[in-house]
Design an enzyme around this catalytic site. Structure first.
Site, PDB file in Angstrom:
ATOM      1  N   ASP A 254       0.860  -1.171   0.000  1.00 49.56           N
ATOM      2  CA  ASP A 254       0.000   0.000   0.000  1.00 49.56           C
ATOM      3  C   ASP A 254       0.899   1.224   0.000  1.00 49.56           C
ATOM      4  OD1 ASP A 254      -2.153  -1.703   0.190  1.00 49.56           O
ATOM      5  OD2 ASP A 254      -2.988  -0.810   2.013  1.00 49.56           O
ATOM      6  N   HIS A 303       0.179   0.969   7.381  1.00 47.97           N
ATOM      7  CA  HIS A 303       0.263   2.385   7.020  1.00 47.97           C
ATOM      8  C   HIS A 303       1.062   3.157   8.080  1.00 47.97           C
ATOM      9  CE1 HIS A 303      -3.645   1.673   4.547  1.00 47.97           C
ATOM     10  NE2 HIS A 303      -2.594   1.014   4.073  1.00 47.97           N
ATOM     11  N   CYS A 407      -4.428  10.429   5.201  1.00 46.77           N
ATOM     12  CA  CYS A 407      -4.983   9.270   4.492  1.00 46.77           C
ATOM     13  C   CYS A 407      -6.013   9.668   3.443  1.00 46.77           C
ATOM     14  CB  CYS A 407      -5.642   8.318   5.482  1.00 46.77           C
ATOM     15  SG  CYS A 407      -4.518   7.516   6.631  1.00 46.77           S
TER      16      CYS A 407
END
EC number: 2.1.4.1
Length: 423
Positions: A254, A303, A407
């Site tokens: 990611d 993340h 985000c």
């Protein structure tokens, strides 16, 4: 870049035609002349084709719409996600490994269905207000296409429904004038890139580089189907041992596991980013950029930007609950390590996909302006002590979908140049 080699009828071709004409006499002279003229026409056409090919390899325009090297240069253009039609992902092994056990019944009950309607409506309103404030601050805002994420899809390896187009930071990363699509690691996010293709194609046509990382099959072999998760203690032990739900079967990552500081880019091995994915990025970005692996005392690494958020040249927010094992690298380089205060979000507020530490998941508009949650007064005061003015926006309901300001955005263009902050 694929090149087309040009074939030209040169002097030898002309000599051959002349020889044929003299041997066959005047009866075929006309044919020879027509053939020679045809050869010349083909040559001219070939040259024109080469000119078109050369045009395709022209340097990028100076006004390229995509240009960002770090997390803090003055922000000019940003992609902001959408909460519309967001769906609860099916409760698969990779989702279980990235969520907390108190929410597992929610996923088991609602997987494949929309998130609660009232909550989504509030999140949509919050993000619209966020977009309006960004525009008032002089930032150009782009939005992904609305998509119905409840539609079921099937590949040769799995079937699933979607998630959302809410978090562009998860799927897109801008490095210089290149926008890179991450391959992702959740099956529910396999087709998430579709929401951003309209925007990316526009950037590409206007001069940006566009790269799509290798798309994983997301076959069963990518996941440890027997990944043992029963408690936070289990997670701590597994993470400390370097064991994650994703295997090294194929590259996956990611984009939100990477954070940029000029020539140096930092990344963590997490539940969604494996070493093969990191190595692909390292090779792809070399030699202009250096990719460094960092790790944290984190039971659920997924993340980096609510754990380690670089907010300026030589300035980083470091989560006190998840200390960085390589923090001396930054201290030796003269960086200032800032410990953010404990977030004050209520315990009963639903956070289906994240922790309270979204309070530090902030978006820098430049070195002296930061977008921060209007409810998080302690971190507002921290920024003010650092000489950074706060732009306050409430996105509590949007937080429930798994992200803060960092985000929910992908900074497409910041006014700055490539520099090194570690040499």
């Amino acid at each position: 870049m694929l090149r087309v080699r040009c074939l030209r009828g040169g002097s030898r071709g002309a000599e051959a035609l002349h020889y044929i004409g003299s041997r066959l006499g005047r009866t075929v002279t006309g044919w020879v002349q027509r053939t020679f003229q045809s050869t010349q026409a083909a040559t001219a056409s070939s040259r024109n084709s080469c000119a078109a090919d050369d045009k395709a390899t022209d340097p990028l325009p100076k006004d390229c719409p995509v240009s960002s090297f770090n997390e803090w240069d003055p922000l000019e253009e940003v992609i902001v996600g959408r909460a519309e039609n967001a769906c609860v992902p099916p409760f698969t092994v990779e989702v279980k490994a990235n969520t907390y056990d108190k929410h597992w019944p929610f996923y088991q009950k609602y997987g494949g269905s929309y998130f609660p309607k009232d909550h989504l409506q509030k999140a949509v309103a919050e993000i619209e207000e966020m977009c309006n404030i960004l525009k008032m601050e002089g930032v150009t805002v782009r939005r992904p296409d609305p998509i119905d994420w409840s539609l079921k899809y099937k590949t040769p390896d799995f079937e699933s429904t979607g998630l959302y187009g809410a978090m562009p930071r998860d799927i897109l990363i801008v490095v210089g004038n290149e926008i890179i699509e991450a391959p992702m690691a959740w099956r529910a996010r396999f087709f998430e890139y579709r929401a951003y293709r309209t925007i990316i194609k526009d950037y590409f046509r206007r001069g940006a580089k566009w790269t799509t990382a290798p798309k994983p099959t997301m076959a069963d072999e990518l996941y440890d189907q027997d990944y043992p998760i029963h408690s936070v203690e289990d997670r701590h032990k597994l993470a400390a041992q370097g064991k994650f739900v994703t295997t090294e079967f194929e590259p996956c990552f990611d984009a939100a596991d990477f954070i940029r500081a000029g020539r140096d880019i930092f990344v963590q091995r997490s539940q969604v980013t494996n070493y093969m994915g990191i190595e692909w990025m390292r090779k792809h970005l070399a030699p202009d950029y250096r990719v460094h692996i960092v790790s944290f005392k984190d039971p659920n690494p997924m993340h980096i930007d609510a754990t380690f958020n670089i907010i300026g040249p030589g300035l980083v927010l470091s989560n006190p609950d998840r200390p960085c094992h390589q923090i001396d690298l930054f201290k030796k380089a003269g960086w200032t390590i800032v410990t953010p205060p404990t977030p004050i979000i209520p315990d009963d507020h639903p956070l289906w996909m994240s922790s309270k530490w979204l309070s530090m998941n902030v978006l820098m508009l430049d070195e002296k302006r930061v977008m921060v949650d209007a409810n998080e007064v302690p971190i507002q005061k921290m920024f003010e002590k650092l000489g950074i003015s706060t732009i306050k926006v409430s996105i509590r309901n949007a937080n429930s979908l798994g992200g803060g300001f960092h985000c929910w955005t992908c900074d497409v263009r910041r006014r700055g140049t490539l520099q090194s902050y570690f040499d």
